[in-house]
Design a protein around this motif. Structure first.
Motif, PDB file in Angstrom:
ATOM      1  N   ARG A 159     -19.419 -42.680  -7.726  1.00 60.69           N
ATOM      2  CA  ARG A 159     -19.797 -41.909  -8.914  1.00 60.69           C
ATOM      3  C   ARG A 159     -20.207 -40.488  -8.530  1.00 60.69           C
ATOM      4  NH1 ARG A 159     -22.966 -46.870 -11.712  1.00 60.69           N
ATOM      5  NH2 ARG A 159     -21.243 -47.646 -12.993  1.00 60.69           N
ATOM      6  N   ALA A 208     -17.123 -38.614  -7.755  1.00 61.13           N
ATOM      7  CA  ALA A 208     -16.395 -38.246  -8.980  1.00 61.13           C
ATOM      8  C   ALA A 208     -16.869 -36.915  -9.536  1.00 61.13           C
ATOM      9  CB  ALA A 208     -16.553 -39.348 -10.022  1.00 61.13           C
ATOM     10  N   MET A 257     -10.592 -38.545  -4.948  1.00 64.33           N
ATOM     11  CA  MET A 257     -10.233 -38.495  -6.364  1.00 64.33           C
ATOM     12  C   MET A 257      -9.296 -39.646  -6.740  1.00 64.33           C
ATOM     13  SD  MET A 257     -11.986 -36.249  -7.872  1.00 64.33           S
ATOM     14  CE  MET A 257     -13.302 -36.790  -6.783  1.00 64.33           C
ATOM     15  N   VAL A 279     -11.458 -42.654  -7.084  1.00 67.60           N
ATOM     16  CA  VAL A 279     -12.144 -42.635  -8.381  1.00 67.60           C
ATOM     17  C   VAL A 279     -11.186 -43.106  -9.473  1.00 67.60           C
ATOM     18  CG1 VAL A 279     -13.130 -41.118 -10.147  1.00 67.60           C
ATOM     19  CG2 VAL A 279     -13.796 -40.843  -7.746  1.00 67.60           C
ATOM     20  N   ARG A 303     -11.703 -46.511 -11.663  1.00 68.48           N
ATOM     21  CA  ARG A 303     -11.833 -46.454 -13.121  1.00 68.48           C
ATOM     22  C   ARG A 303     -10.726 -47.260 -13.791  1.00 68.48           C
ATOM     23  NH1 ARG A 303     -13.378 -40.009 -13.603  1.00 68.48           N
ATOM     24  NH2 ARG A 303     -15.642 -40.303 -13.462  1.00 68.48           N
TER      25      ARG A 303
END
Length: 201
Positions: free
Chosen positions: A150, A153, A189, A192, A196
């Motif tokens: 997190r 991110a 990235m 992430v 997600r």
């Protein structure tokens, strides 16, 4: 005639998809797109019945892309393709207006059938997407790894991540290495994005 726009970054796959769809008597590929950022403009110009979008790992903000397409052309059906589904991605894509979700391993006859079903006003959700939505896979990430991800991110450097999480620099780097390994990502990235997509954060 069913008018289709194909969005696929990989040239070989895009060419194969366009050729396969165009070989059907009732389907016409009106445009092909390599960059999803160009899709809304292309859709606005061509007003296709169906847009086929490949949600590759390098596609930024796929949900926003789908929402923008349905915003500029509400009568156009979006058929999203992905190799893996998560409860979050399935729910978000449907909420954004996607009417079809199919896997990248979908046989060609089933893909053609999905295009026809969407053009007729129906919806198509393949078994893998449906099962994932009902039975989400468990996350391989620990609670601390999620916290590190997190922070990543937000684009924070390792030093700032360590200070915020009260961890040593080396510990943050170790967590990031574990995250890359578990998600199969090449960089933060992408990790992430995958986390997600799979509903792990």
């Amino acid at each position: 005639m069913i008018r289709v726009v194909v969005s696929e970054a990989m040239g070989l796959l895009r060419t194969a998809l366009c050729a396969a769809l165009s070989s059907e008597e009732d389907i016409e590929v009106t445009a092909e797109v390599t960059d999803v950022a160009d899709l809304p403009g292309v859709v606005r110009r061509h007003r296709p019945d169906v847009v086929l979008v490949d949600l590759a790992p390098d596609v930024p903000a796929p949900v926003e892309v789908v929402a923008e397409i349905t915003g500029v052309a509400p009568d156009t059906a979006v058929l999203a393709m992905d190799s893996r589904w998560s409860p979050a991605s399935v729910g978000d894509l449907l909420a954004a207006g996607a009417r079809g979700l199919v896997g990248k391993d979908t046989p060609l006859p089933a893909l053609v059938g999905a295009v026809r079903e969407l053009a007729a006003g129906g919806k198509v959700i393949d078994a893998a997407a449906a099962v994932t939505a009902l039975h989400p896979p468990s996350s391989p990430l620990t609670r601390r790894e999620v916290e590190v991800l997190r922070a990543a991110a937000e684009g924070l450097p390792v030093k700032e991540m360590a200070r915020r999480l009260y961890l040593a620099h080396g510990t943050v780097r170790n967590h990031l290495s574990a995250i890359m390994r578990k998600t199969g990502a090449r960089n933060r990235m992408e990790a992430v994005w995958r986390a997600r997509r799979d509903g792990w954060m």
